[in-house]
Every structure is written in C-alpha cells, then in structure tokens.
Design a protein around this motif. Structure first.
Motif, PDB file in Angstrom:
ATOM      1  N   ALA A   1       0.830  -1.204   0.000  1.00 22.54           N
ATOM      2  CA  ALA A   1       0.000   0.000   0.000  1.00 22.54           C
ATOM      3  C   ALA A   1       0.867   1.258   0.000  1.00 22.54           C
ATOM      4  O   ALA A   1       0.617   2.207  -0.749  1.00 22.54           O
ATOM      5  CB  ALA A   1      -0.930   0.000   1.207  1.00 22.54           C
ATOM      6  N   LEU A   2       1.901   1.268   0.832  1.00 21.20           N
ATOM      7  CA  LEU A   2       2.789   2.428   0.897  1.00 21.20           C
ATOM      8  C   LEU A   2       3.559   2.589  -0.406  1.00 21.20           C
ATOM      9  O   LEU A   2       3.763   3.713  -0.892  1.00 21.20           O
ATOM     10  CB  LEU A   2       3.762   2.284   2.069  1.00 21.20           C
ATOM     11  N   TYR A   3       3.984   1.472  -0.991  1.00 12.86           N
ATOM     12  CA  TYR A   3       4.682   1.549  -2.277  1.00 12.86           C
ATOM     13  C   TYR A   3       3.785   2.163  -3.349  1.00 12.86           C
ATOM     14  O   TYR A   3       4.201   3.058  -4.095  1.00 12.86           O
ATOM     15  CB  TYR A   3       5.132   0.152  -2.727  1.00 12.86           C
ATOM     16  N   ASN A   4       2.540   1.682  -3.431  1.00 14.60           N
ATOM     17  CA  ASN A   4       1.615   2.207  -4.440  1.00 14.60           C
ATOM     18  C   ASN A   4       1.297   3.682  -4.202  1.00 14.60           C
ATOM     19  O   ASN A   4       1.134   4.454  -5.155  1.00 14.60           O
ATOM     20  CB  ASN A   4       0.325   1.382  -4.452  1.00 14.60           C
ATOM     21  N   SER A   5       1.209   4.072  -2.935  1.00 14.62           N
ATOM     22  CA  SER A   5       0.956   5.479  -2.612  1.00 14.62           C
ATOM     23  C   SER A   5       2.124   6.348  -3.062  1.00 14.62           C
ATOM     24  O   SER A   5       1.935   7.412  -3.659  1.00 14.62           O
ATOM     25  CB  SER A   5       0.730   5.641  -1.107  1.00 14.62           C
ATOM     26  N   CYS A   6       3.333   5.900  -2.760  1.00 17.51           N
ATOM     27  CA  CYS A   6       4.531   6.648  -3.178  1.00 17.51           C
ATOM     28  C   CYS A   6       4.617   6.728  -4.700  1.00 17.51           C
ATOM     29  O   CYS A   6       4.932   7.785  -5.260  1.00 17.51           O
ATOM     30  CB  CYS A   6       5.787   5.994  -2.620  1.00 17.51           C
ATOM     31  N   ALA A   7       4.349   5.614  -5.364  1.00 19.46           N
ATOM     32  CA  ALA A   7       4.409   5.595  -6.823  1.00 19.46           C
ATOM     33  C   ALA A   7       3.393   6.565  -7.420  1.00 19.46           C
ATOM     34  O   ALA A   7       3.676   7.256  -8.410  1.00 19.46           O
ATOM     35  CB  ALA A   7       4.156   4.177  -7.342  1.00 19.46           C
ATOM     36  N   ALA A   8       2.205   6.644  -6.796  1.00 18.39           N
ATOM     37  CA  ALA A   8       1.176   7.573  -7.269  1.00 18.39           C
ATOM     38  C   ALA A   8       1.654   9.018  -7.128  1.00 18.39           C
ATOM     39  O   ALA A   8       1.398   9.857  -7.997  1.00 18.39           O
ATOM     40  CB  ALA A   8      -0.118   7.369  -6.480  1.00 18.39           C
TER      41      ALA A   8
END
Length: 383
Positions: free
Chosen positions: A78-85
C-alpha cells in the motif's frame, strides 16, 4: 485518490497543500492496509473457503500459509503504491519503474533460491514477495523524504487531517469500491467457467495470460490520464482537459492497436508455448481473437477514457456505471450466454464485450454533456 488530489493541487500551483495531501495519503493507506492485513490473517481460512469452496487439505494448508505470509506485505504494498502515485503526480514515473524492476528482480531471485536451493515450498514463494514489497516501500519512502522534491513527505506531520482525508477518500472510496466489486465479479465469472470442464478452464487461463499483454499499454495510459488531466483540472483549464484527453486517447489507440495486432498475428506461435491439447488451444485462440480484436476498437474508450472523468472528481458516476455494467453483463449475461445458451466460455467472453460497449455509451455521453466540469472544488487557499 491520492494521485488525483496531488495532481489537482499541483495544477493549482499549491505545493504546500500537495505535500500535505502526500502526508495524509501515506497515513490513511497505512491504517487501512494494516486493518486489511489483520482481517486477512485472522479470517484467512474462512476467506479461502468462501472463494474456493471445498479443496484438498494439503492445498488448503499451503494456501493458508501463503495468504498469512503475503498478508504481512499489504502495508508495504500500500505504501509503495501510494509513493508511486505521488511520483506520477510529479510527472516522474521513471523512479517507480526502476524500483518496480528492482522489486521484481528480488522476488524472482528469492523464489529461485528459496524454492530450488532451500526447498522451502510454498513458504519459499511467499517470503520473497514479502521482502521485495518491503524493499519497494522503503526505497520510495526514502526518496520522498527529500525536501527538494516538488512533493515530499514529513513523518512528523503525519497526523490526521479530516478535511484532506475527506478529499482523498471522496475519490479513493468510490474508485476502490468500483475496483473491488469489479474483481469480485471477475471471480464469479471464473467460478462460472469452472463448471464448463477442464478444457474450457485451461483455455480461459491461457487466453487471460495473452489478453493481459494487450491491456498493458492502456493500463499505463490510465495512469497518465489521471496525472495529466488532474493537473489541468486543478488549473481549471477545461480546454486543456479536452485537448489532453483527446491526445492521450489517440496515443492509447495507436499503441493498443500495435500490441494487439502483433498478438493476433503471432498467435499460433504464442500458443505453442503452452503444452495443451488441440481442443484447448483452439478454444484459447477463439477467446484471444474475441478479446484482442475487440480491444483494438473498444478498450481505450471503456477503460482509459473514464479516468479523465475520475481526474475531474466525477467518481460517483463512473463507479455506478462500472459496477452496474459489470454485474449486469459480466455476471448475469455470462450465466445467460454461457450456461443458459450453452455457449460456454465463448458466451462469457461475449458478455464481457457487452460490458465494454455499455461503459462506452455512458462514459462518452457523460463527457459530451459536460456535467463532469461541475464536480471539482478548488482548495480554499486558492479560491
């Protein structure tokens, strides 16, 4: 939700609020993902029983172990996807691409070592997934701590902010609900196909593998549409919204045509990869031709185009249309055509194309009506 809000705030030239939205995005995705992690671990047996019914004990044991270990990775994912966004909102997708490449290398090498060298079985599949997702999350978080970036995060400022959370969740919840029910509908469709016998199950699996390749260009452009249109909406320049929506859609069609045409032309060679019976491969070829042939004309309008509406905060409309279309056509008509008329997997895939057409009719009509232009509310500091 975070990508849309951050893009809109950058379009408003409000960097301070964009950074504040980043802090809140990291906070709420972490809290939500930890909650899902706990529920998945505690109720994993029940979840597996609901999804797959009665299965062999050894399979259930392996599935339970795999779900338990991979559930630990949900907060990191979830944190990875948030950062990528957030990086995409800044127009820098290269960093997330490089990080994704690194996580996949770790996962593949870890699988090879744990499975073939250490003979860890299903644990050897799950542990590298956990480690690779941890790497991806920490790598992007460290990069976002750099205060020289257009959007950056501050750990000390990650305290609940109701107004910003409401703005992010206003977009995130409908999009998440839409995607969740879409995936549930796909699961039900797979359960329908499972009743048609092993030939159709195998053909459907092969076709899904090849079809997913044809969707990759469109999925990439989905992210670009949200970022670019979101900035234009934040600047309240709806002329640019129309210009870039049309331009990105045109690019999506060109790439989608090139990739899917290549898959169709090389289909006999691609199917040779799979060591399956002739009947299975013949049916798989038909399914691929249905999907990829129609995707050239329909997929960009059905799936890339509505991201322009989402970027303008018109998320409730897209959610209602997507959910209704998925369940009416993919679920109900899959039963009618696949089971009722005994068309099998072909009927299910025709129902999927009907879903695409329904989406296009409603999304294009909404865009032409211009009602989506009334959904965006600028930040109070920019009014």
């Amino acid at each position: 939700g975070g990508a849309v809000v951050a893009s809109q705030l950058l379009g408003e030239r409000n960097q301070r609020e964009a950074c504040r939205s980043a802090n809140q995005l990291m906070l709420i995705t972490f809290v939500i993902s930890v909650t899902i992690m706990v529920l998945s671990i505690v109720f994993r047996i029940g979840i597996l029983r609901i999804m797959f019914g009665s299965i062999d004990n050894d399979v259930m044991e392996s599935a339970s172990i795999y779900l338990w270990i991979t559930a630990l990775s949900y907060p990191f994912l979830a944190l990875y996807n948030s950062c990528a966004a957030l990086f995409r909102a800044m127009g820098n997708s290269r960093i997330s691409m490089i990080t994704t490449f690194g996580t996949n290398i770790i996962n593949v090498i870890g699988n090879a070592i744990c499975i073939y060298a250490l003979h860890m079985g299903v644990v050897g599949v799950a542990v590298p997934t956990l480690i690779s997702r941890m790497f991806g999350a920490f790598a992007l978080i460290i990069l976002l701590l750099d205060r020289h970036r257009e959007i950056h995060i501050k750990i000390k400022e990650m305290v609940p902010d109701f107004n910003m959370n409401k703005r992010i969740l206003f977009i995130g919840i409908p999009s998440g609900l839409e995607n969740s029910l879409f995936q549930l509908g796909r699961l039900l469709v797979v359960s329908i196909i499972a009743t048609f016998g092993t030939v159709q199950i195998a053909a459907n699996a092969v076709a899904n593998n090849l079809d997913s390749l044809g969707c990759i260009p469109g999925q990439a452009m989905n992210l670009a549409m949200i970022t670019v249109v979101g900035r234009c909406v934040g600047a309240r320049d709806y002329g640019q919204v129309r210009y870039y929506t049309k331009k990105l859609l045109k690019i999506t069609y060109i790439i989608t045509f090139a990739v899917n045409a290549t898959i169709i032309l090389t289909l006999p060679y691609l199917l040779r990869i799979y060591n399956l019976s002739g009947d299975t491969l013949d049916l798989a070829a038909i399914l691929v031709l249905i999907h990829n042939g129609c995707a050239i004309l329909l997929w960009p309008l059905a799936f890339t185009f509505p991201n322009a509406l989402r970027a303008a905060n018109d998320v409730k409309f897209t959610m209602v249309v997507s959910i209704a279309s998925t369940w009416i056509f993919r679920v109900v008509f899959s039963n009618i055509l696949g089971k009722g008329l005994r068309w099998g997997a072909i009927g299910v895939w025709i129902a999927m194309i009907m879903d695409w057409i329904c989406r296009i009719v409603f999304f294009v009509s909404r865009y032409i009506s211009g009602k989506w232009q009334t959904k965006y509310i600028p930040s109070p500091s920019n009014e």
